[in-house]
Design a protein around this motif. Structure first.
Motif, PDB file in Angstrom:
ATOM      1  N   GLU A 195       1.708   7.426  76.895  1.00 55.24           N
ATOM      2  CA  GLU A 195       0.818   6.852  77.908  1.00 55.24           C
ATOM      3  C   GLU A 195       0.302   7.930  78.860  1.00 55.24           C
ATOM      4  OE1 GLU A 195       3.384   3.986  79.602  1.00 55.24           O
ATOM      5  OE2 GLU A 195       2.979   2.433  78.095  1.00 55.24           O
ATOM      6  N   ARG A 196       1.181   8.841  79.256  1.00 58.38           N
ATOM      7  CA  ARG A 196       0.747   9.915  80.149  1.00 58.38           C
ATOM      8  C   ARG A 196      -0.202  10.871  79.454  1.00 58.38           C
ATOM      9  NH1 ARG A 196       6.950  10.734  82.187  1.00 58.38           N
ATOM     10  NH2 ARG A 196       7.003   8.945  83.623  1.00 58.38           N
ATOM     11  N   ALA A 197       0.039  11.115  78.164  1.00 58.49           N
ATOM     12  CA  ALA A 197      -0.857  11.982  77.410  1.00 58.49           C
ATOM     13  C   ALA A 197      -2.246  11.368  77.283  1.00 58.49           C
ATOM     14  CB  ALA A 197      -0.268  12.257  76.022  1.00 58.49           C
ATOM     15  N   VAL A 198      -2.287  10.057  77.043  1.00 58.51           N
ATOM     16  CA  VAL A 198      -3.581   9.360  76.962  1.00 58.51           C
ATOM     17  C   VAL A 198      -4.327   9.460  78.287  1.00 58.51           C
ATOM     18  CG1 VAL A 198      -4.669   7.092  76.731  1.00 58.51           C
ATOM     19  CG2 VAL A 198      -2.882   7.788  75.129  1.00 58.51           C
ATOM     20  N   ALA A 199      -3.605   9.218  79.400  1.00 65.93           N
ATOM     21  CA  ALA A 199      -4.241   9.291  80.717  1.00 65.93           C
ATOM     22  C   ALA A 199      -4.756  10.694  81.005  1.00 65.93           C
ATOM     23  CB  ALA A 199      -3.240   8.859  81.794  1.00 65.93           C
ATOM     24  N   ALA A 200      -3.959  11.711  80.689  1.00 66.10           N
ATOM     25  CA  ALA A 200      -4.376  13.092  80.954  1.00 66.10           C
ATOM     26  C   ALA A 200      -5.593  13.462  80.114  1.00 66.10           C
ATOM     27  CB  ALA A 200      -3.220  14.044  80.667  1.00 66.10           C
ATOM     28  N   LEU A 201      -5.584  13.083  78.838  1.00 69.94           N
ATOM     29  CA  LEU A 201      -6.719  13.397  77.970  1.00 69.94           C
ATOM     30  C   LEU A 201      -7.974  12.664  78.426  1.00 69.94           C
ATOM     31  CD1 LEU A 201      -7.834  14.797  75.493  1.00 69.94           C
ATOM     32  CD2 LEU A 201      -6.965  12.904  74.088  1.00 69.94           C
ATOM     33  N   ALA A 202      -7.809  11.413  78.868  1.00 67.33           N
ATOM     34  CA  ALA A 202      -8.962  10.649  79.361  1.00 67.33           C
ATOM     35  C   ALA A 202      -9.560  11.310  80.596  1.00 67.33           C
ATOM     36  CB  ALA A 202      -8.543   9.214  79.675  1.00 67.33           C
ATOM     37  N   VAL A 203      -8.704  11.822  81.487  1.00 66.50           N
ATOM     38  CA  VAL A 203      -9.195  12.513  82.687  1.00 66.50           C
ATOM     39  C   VAL A 203      -9.964  13.767  82.296  1.00 66.50           C
ATOM     40  CG1 VAL A 203      -8.481  13.805  84.731  1.00 66.50           C
ATOM     41  CG2 VAL A 203      -7.437  11.593  84.228  1.00 66.50           C
ATOM     42  N   VAL A 204      -9.421  14.524  81.353  1.00 62.73           N
ATOM     43  CA  VAL A 204     -10.090  15.760  80.919  1.00 62.73           C
ATOM     44  C   VAL A 204     -11.447  15.454  80.296  1.00 62.73           C
ATOM     45  CG1 VAL A 204      -9.966  17.677  79.292  1.00 62.73           C
ATOM     46  CG2 VAL A 204      -7.953  17.043  80.626  1.00 62.73           C
ATOM     47  N   GLY A 216     -21.976   6.958  83.372  1.00 57.28           N
ATOM     48  CA  GLY A 216     -21.438   5.838  82.614  1.00 57.28           C
ATOM     49  C   GLY A 216     -20.985   6.223  81.224  1.00 57.28           C
ATOM     50  N   ALA A 217     -21.638   7.215  80.613  1.00 56.27           N
ATOM     51  CA  ALA A 217     -21.268   7.641  79.264  1.00 56.27           C
ATOM     52  C   ALA A 217     -19.909   8.325  79.200  1.00 56.27           C
ATOM     53  CB  ALA A 217     -22.357   8.551  78.697  1.00 56.27           C
ATOM     54  N   PRO A 218     -19.526   9.159  80.182  1.00 52.33           N
ATOM     55  CA  PRO A 218     -18.191   9.777  80.112  1.00 52.33           C
ATOM     56  C   PRO A 218     -17.052   8.762  80.034  1.00 52.33           C
ATOM     57  CG  PRO A 218     -19.530  10.933  81.719  1.00 52.33           C
ATOM     58  CD  PRO A 218     -20.312   9.728  81.304  1.00 52.33           C
ATOM     59  N   VAL A 219     -17.230   7.592  80.634  1.00 51.62           N
ATOM     60  CA  VAL A 219     -16.188   6.558  80.558  1.00 51.62           C
ATOM     61  C   VAL A 219     -16.002   6.094  79.127  1.00 51.62           C
ATOM     62  CG1 VAL A 219     -15.540   4.240  81.307  1.00 51.62           C
ATOM     63  CG2 VAL A 219     -16.629   5.813  82.912  1.00 51.62           C
ATOM     64  N   LEU A 220     -17.114   5.957  78.406  1.00 52.78           N
ATOM     65  CA  LEU A 220     -17.035   5.519  77.015  1.00 52.78           C
ATOM     66  C   LEU A 220     -16.346   6.573  76.155  1.00 52.78           C
ATOM     67  CD1 LEU A 220     -20.630   4.031  76.570  1.00 52.78           C
ATOM     68  CD2 LEU A 220     -18.525   2.832  77.137  1.00 52.78           C
ATOM     69  N   VAL A 221     -16.681   7.837  76.385  1.00 56.48           N
ATOM     70  CA  VAL A 221     -16.063   8.912  75.599  1.00 56.48           C
ATOM     71  C   VAL A 221     -14.580   9.031  75.938  1.00 56.48           C
ATOM     72  CG1 VAL A 221     -16.137  11.368  75.069  1.00 56.48           C
ATOM     73  CG2 VAL A 221     -18.267  10.133  75.475  1.00 56.48           C
ATOM     74  N   ALA A 222     -14.250   8.852  77.220  1.00 54.79           N
ATOM     75  CA  ALA A 222     -12.848   8.951  77.630  1.00 54.79           C
ATOM     76  C   ALA A 222     -11.986   7.898  76.947  1.00 54.79           C
ATOM     77  CB  ALA A 222     -12.747   8.823  79.147  1.00 54.79           C
ATOM     78  N   ALA A 223     -12.598   6.783  76.539  1.00 53.28           N
ATOM     79  CA  ALA A 223     -11.841   5.734  75.845  1.00 53.28           C
ATOM     80  C   ALA A 223     -11.308   6.219  74.504  1.00 53.28           C
ATOM     81  CB  ALA A 223     -12.721   4.507  75.640  1.00 53.28           C
ATOM     82  N   LEU A 224     -11.875   7.311  73.972  1.00 47.35           N
ATOM     83  CA  LEU A 224     -11.389   7.863  72.703  1.00 47.35           C
ATOM     84  C   LEU A 224     -10.026   8.520  72.856  1.00 47.35           C
ATOM     85  CD1 LEU A 224     -14.691   9.509  71.406  1.00 47.35           C
ATOM     86  CD2 LEU A 224     -13.697   7.328  70.690  1.00 47.35           C
ATOM     87  N   ALA A 225      -9.582   8.711  74.097  1.00 43.46           N
ATOM     88  CA  ALA A 225      -8.284   9.355  74.316  1.00 43.46           C
ATOM     89  C   ALA A 225      -7.150   8.568  73.677  1.00 43.46           C
ATOM     90  CB  ALA A 225      -8.039   9.520  75.815  1.00 43.46           C
TER      91      ALA A 225
END
Length: 250
Positions: A195-204, A216-225
């Protein structure tokens, strides 16, 4: 004889399930704590340019904080409304999976299910699945959903009215209230390494792509984390199960 009576009393207590007062206390605690965050959403939404009716309609009809914050945050950054709505939609899809689990736990009458679906969110799911029996689950779901829905909408209204009275919310730094509250709610839920790895990757991903992609697009890409982290975890698990895997990987 005394030991036998004590054992029977303990068994009766287990069969009785969790006391209703304890369920209500826990549910109200969650509902009040999270419901007060509606202030931050009302302020953020008004600061992004949405009107009072639009802000209140989002809380009344959408009623999922992460999606609401994502939508108004993208709009505040100048994003395309369709892109912002898409990001909010994908964040809200998780509630459909919650519904699959809650439908088994609650087993509500068919006529009540459309109304209960409005309250299927992170907080009601967490309270419901923590209960030991169906009666407690229904009580926890109802109290959490009702208290949170009423308080969230009330504080949304007050927050939007307050933002209008203050004027420029950016000058007060209130534009950061929404993301700050969201992070404060999310952080305690990250209990495992994955879970922490997913959160960190999403932030990056989100912050790294912010300067190069439309709002708005970065949020969609961050979901790939999430799928990326789960893919890596699956590959590591398969590698550890191989007979020829090094001893330290097992």
């Amino acid at each position: 004889m005394a030991q036998r009576q004590t054992a029977l009393a303990d068994r009766a207590a287990e069969d009785a399930g969790k006391p209703d007062s304890a369920v209500v206390r826990d549910a109200l605690g969650v509902g009040v704590a999270v419901g007060l965050s509606g202030f931050a959403f009302g302020v953020t939404s008004a600061g992004s340019g949405l009107g009072l009716l639009q802000t209140c309609a989002l809380s009344l009809l959408v009623f999922t904080g992460a999606s609401q914050f994502a939508l108004v945050g993208a709009l505040a950054a100048g994003g395309n409304p369709f892109t912002a709505a898409a990001g909010a939609f994908f964040l809200g899809v998780r509630n459909a999976f919650y519904g699959l689990r809650l439908s088994q736990l609650l087993a509500l009458p068919r006529a009540l299910r459309p109304f209960a679906a409005q309250w299927v969110i992170d907080e009601t799911t967490a309270v419901t699945v923590a209960q030991p029996d169906r009666r407690s689950a229904r009580l926890g779901f109802t109290v959490t959903g009702l208290s949170l829905y009423v308080l969230w909408n009330l504080t949304t209204l007050l927050g939007a009215l307050g933002a209008q009275a203050l004027g420029d919310t950016d000058a007060w730094g209130l534009d950061a209230a929404g993301p700050a509250v969201f992070l404060a709610l999310l952080a305690p839920m990250l209990t495992t390494f994955t879970e922490r790895a997913v959160a960190a990757l999403a932030v990056v991903l989100g912050l790294g792509l912010l300067p190069v992609l439309p709002a708005g697009a970065p949020v969609l890409v961050a979901a790939l984390a999430a799928p990326l982290a789960l893919l890596v975890q699956g590959l590591r698990a398969r590698s550890a199960q191989r007979p020829d895997a090094p001893e330290e990987d097992r």
